[in-house]
Each structure stands twice: as C-alpha cells, then as structure tokens.
Design an enzyme around this catalytic site. Structure first.
Site, PDB file in Angstrom:
ATOM      1  N   HIS A 180       0.855  -1.186   0.000  1.00  0.00           N
ATOM      2  CA  HIS A 180       0.000   0.000   0.000  1.00  0.00           C
ATOM      3  C   HIS A 180       0.896   1.243   0.000  1.00  0.00           C
ATOM      4  O   HIS A 180       1.994   1.217   0.577  1.00  0.00           O
ATOM      5  CB  HIS A 180      -0.891  -0.018   1.246  1.00  0.00           C
ATOM      6  CG  HIS A 180      -1.908   1.073   1.225  1.00  0.00           C
ATOM      7  ND1 HIS A 180      -1.620   2.353   1.630  1.00  0.00           N
ATOM      8  CD2 HIS A 180      -3.194   1.087   0.800  1.00  0.00           C
ATOM      9  CE1 HIS A 180      -2.700   3.112   1.474  1.00  0.00           C
ATOM     10  NE2 HIS A 180      -3.667   2.361   0.971  1.00  0.00           N
ATOM     11  N   GLU A 219      -3.913   2.773  -7.078  1.00  0.00           N
ATOM     12  CA  GLU A 219      -4.283   3.819  -6.128  1.00  0.00           C
ATOM     13  C   GLU A 219      -3.374   5.030  -6.321  1.00  0.00           C
ATOM     14  O   GLU A 219      -2.259   5.075  -5.778  1.00  0.00           O
ATOM     15  CB  GLU A 219      -4.130   3.309  -4.694  1.00  0.00           C
ATOM     16  CG  GLU A 219      -5.029   2.134  -4.373  1.00  0.00           C
ATOM     17  CD  GLU A 219      -5.340   2.053  -2.881  1.00  0.00           C
ATOM     18  OE1 GLU A 219      -6.527   2.031  -2.544  1.00  0.00           O
ATOM     19  OE2 GLU A 219      -4.399   2.041  -2.066  1.00  0.00           O
TER      20      GLU A 219
HETATM   21  P1  PGA Z   1      -9.449   6.243   0.863  1.00  0.00           P
HETATM   22  O1  PGA Z   1      -8.235   5.202   0.984  1.00  0.00           O
HETATM   23  O2  PGA Z   1     -10.616   5.491   0.269  1.00  0.00           O
HETATM   24  O3  PGA Z   1      -9.707   6.712   2.258  1.00  0.00           O
HETATM   25  O4  PGA Z   1      -8.977   7.345  -0.052  1.00  0.00           O
HETATM   26  C1  PGA Z   1      -8.002   4.225   0.000  1.00  0.00           C
HETATM   27  C2  PGA Z   1      -6.794   3.391   0.366  1.00  0.00           C
HETATM   28  O5  PGA Z   1      -5.809   3.959   0.862  1.00  0.00           O
HETATM   29  O6  PGA Z   1      -6.779   2.153   0.178  1.00  0.00           O
END
Ligand code: PGA
Length: 245
Positions: free
Chosen positions: A90, A162
């Site tokens: 992540h 992401e």
């Molecule tokens: P968020 O986080 O939906 O709060 O933007 C997503 C993630 O970090 O997996």
C-alpha cells in the site's frame, strides 16, 4: 470490493461493524467482499464474519516464514488466523516504511506461498503525475513488484491502482484517468504474462471511493473493483459501495 481499515477500529469496534454489516451484505453474490482490519482486530473480524460472504484480509505481511523479525507478522500466521487475502505495498507502506518494489515482489511471493490472495498496490504521487511520469512509475512498479512472478503465481494476484494524490483527499481520479491507468497496467500484464492472464486480472481502483462516485467508476470496463479506505469504516456506507459491483 475490499475495505482497507488502516489503523482504525479495535476488536470491539470491529464486532460492532459486523453486527451492522452482516445483514446488509447477506445475499451478495456478484463480487468478493473483503475487509482488511488491523492485525489485532483480525480474530474479531474472522469470528464476526464466519458464515457470511465477507472474507478477511491482512493489511501487510513480512516475507520470511518465521524468525527473529521483531514486530513482523508472516503470511502463515494470517492464514492461521482465518485470512484469505492480504494487501501488499500500500502507498502508506511505501511512504512511511520505505517499502520498495523488490520487497513488494518478495512479500507477494510469500503471500502466495502461504495460500493468501495478494492485492498488490501501485500508483503515482502527485508530483509524478504533474511531471508526466505516471506511465513510467506504473511500468517500474509492475516490473519490480510483479513481473518476477511465475504465470501460475500471477493468476492469483489482484492489483489495486491507487493514485497517491487521491487517497484520503476526497479527490477521486476521474473514471477516465483511472481507466487509462488500468489499461496501462493490463497491457504490462499482457506483455509479461499473455493475453488470457491480462484479461482475467482483477484491477481495483482505490482513492476516495465513495457511494456517490463508485457507480461511475465501476461502469468502466477496465475497473473490476474498488479498494476503499475511509468509506469502508461504516456499514451503511460500505454496503452502498459493495452494491455498485
Ligand atoms: P481512501 O483510501 O478510500 O480513504 O482514499 C483508500 C486506500 O488507501 O486504500
């Protein structure tokens, strides 16, 4: 549709979430539903989700099987606790714990060896996007973190795109931006693992996914699911996102 709870919710709060969420998610059959609590809340989540469609995942793992690695948790321990999934690399792991692409590969291999389904996260930072480096970053992350897998290993991996500038900021990527990045990742997958593997690959979008933007994102053919942070903490909110699948 996966929820990443980050460093939120004690065991008690986890039990309370499932008391609300279980009746709402009952009957969901068109997607996998996954919640990733903190390590300490995994037992509470596994117990509360038993017999429901919701599967439980870790947020991280270490690449060794066991040993003198103070503070770490391995894939086998996650499996023993009842997990089927694990997040790898992540962006918060990359940012605050200096995780590299080389470690991403080792952790992904370790997760697979333990029998977990890894969700491997990739994504560019704001300055990288502004500097026109998005493609280069995604290609490098794929090459360093995923290309070293065997075809058989890769078939069990999901990828989460992401963009770091969209995480926790309320600034979701537009469906077109997300679909573009997903297309690029899929074409990297095709170059390395072939057409079939690329077509079967599940690519989740993550970054400020909310009930009011999830439907537009999910309409994109390239987007196969969502990795949800903040909006996964509340049963009423997360179920709206799950239903959009
Ligand atoms: P968020 O986080 O939906 O709060 O933007 C997503 C993630 O970090 O997996």
């Amino acid at each position: 549709m996966a929820g990443n709870w980050k460093m939120y919710k004690t065991g008690q709060e986890t039990t309370a979430f499932f008391a609300g969420f279980n009746p709402l998610v009952a009957g969901t059959a068109n997607c996998d539903v996954v919640i990733c609590p903190t390590f300490l809340s995994i037992p509470a989540a596994v117990a509360a989700a038993r017999g429901t469609v919701t599967q439980i995942g870790g947020q991280n793992l270490f690449w060794a099987k066991e040993g003198a690695y103070t503070g770490e948790v391995c894939g086998e321990m996650l499996v023993a606790a009842g997990c089927q999934w694990v997040l790898v690399a992540h962006s918060e792991r990359r940012q605050y714990f200096n995780e590299s692409d080389a470690e991403t590969l080792k952790k992904t291999q370790a997760a697979l060896a333990a029998g977990l389904n890894p969700i491997v996260c990739v994504g560019e930072k704001l300055d990288e996007r502004k500097g026109g480096k998005t493609e280069q970053v995604l290609i490098e992350q794929f090459a360093g973190g995923l290309a070293g897998l065997t075809e058989e290993q890769f078939s069990k991996v999901a990828i989460a795109y992401e963009p770091v500038w969209a995480i926790g900021t309320g600034q979701t990527a537009t469906p077109a931006i997300a679909a573009d990045a997903h297309g690029l990742i899929r074409s990297e997958a095709e170059k390395r693992f072939g057409k079939e593997a690329a077509a079967a690959l599940r690519i989740l979008y993550g970054g400020s996914v909310k009930p009011d933007n999830v439907e537009r994102l999910m309409k994109e053919e390239q987007i196969d699911g969502a990795l949800v942070g903040g909006a996964s903490l509340d049963p009423q909110t997360f179920i709206k996102i799950v239903k959009a699948a």
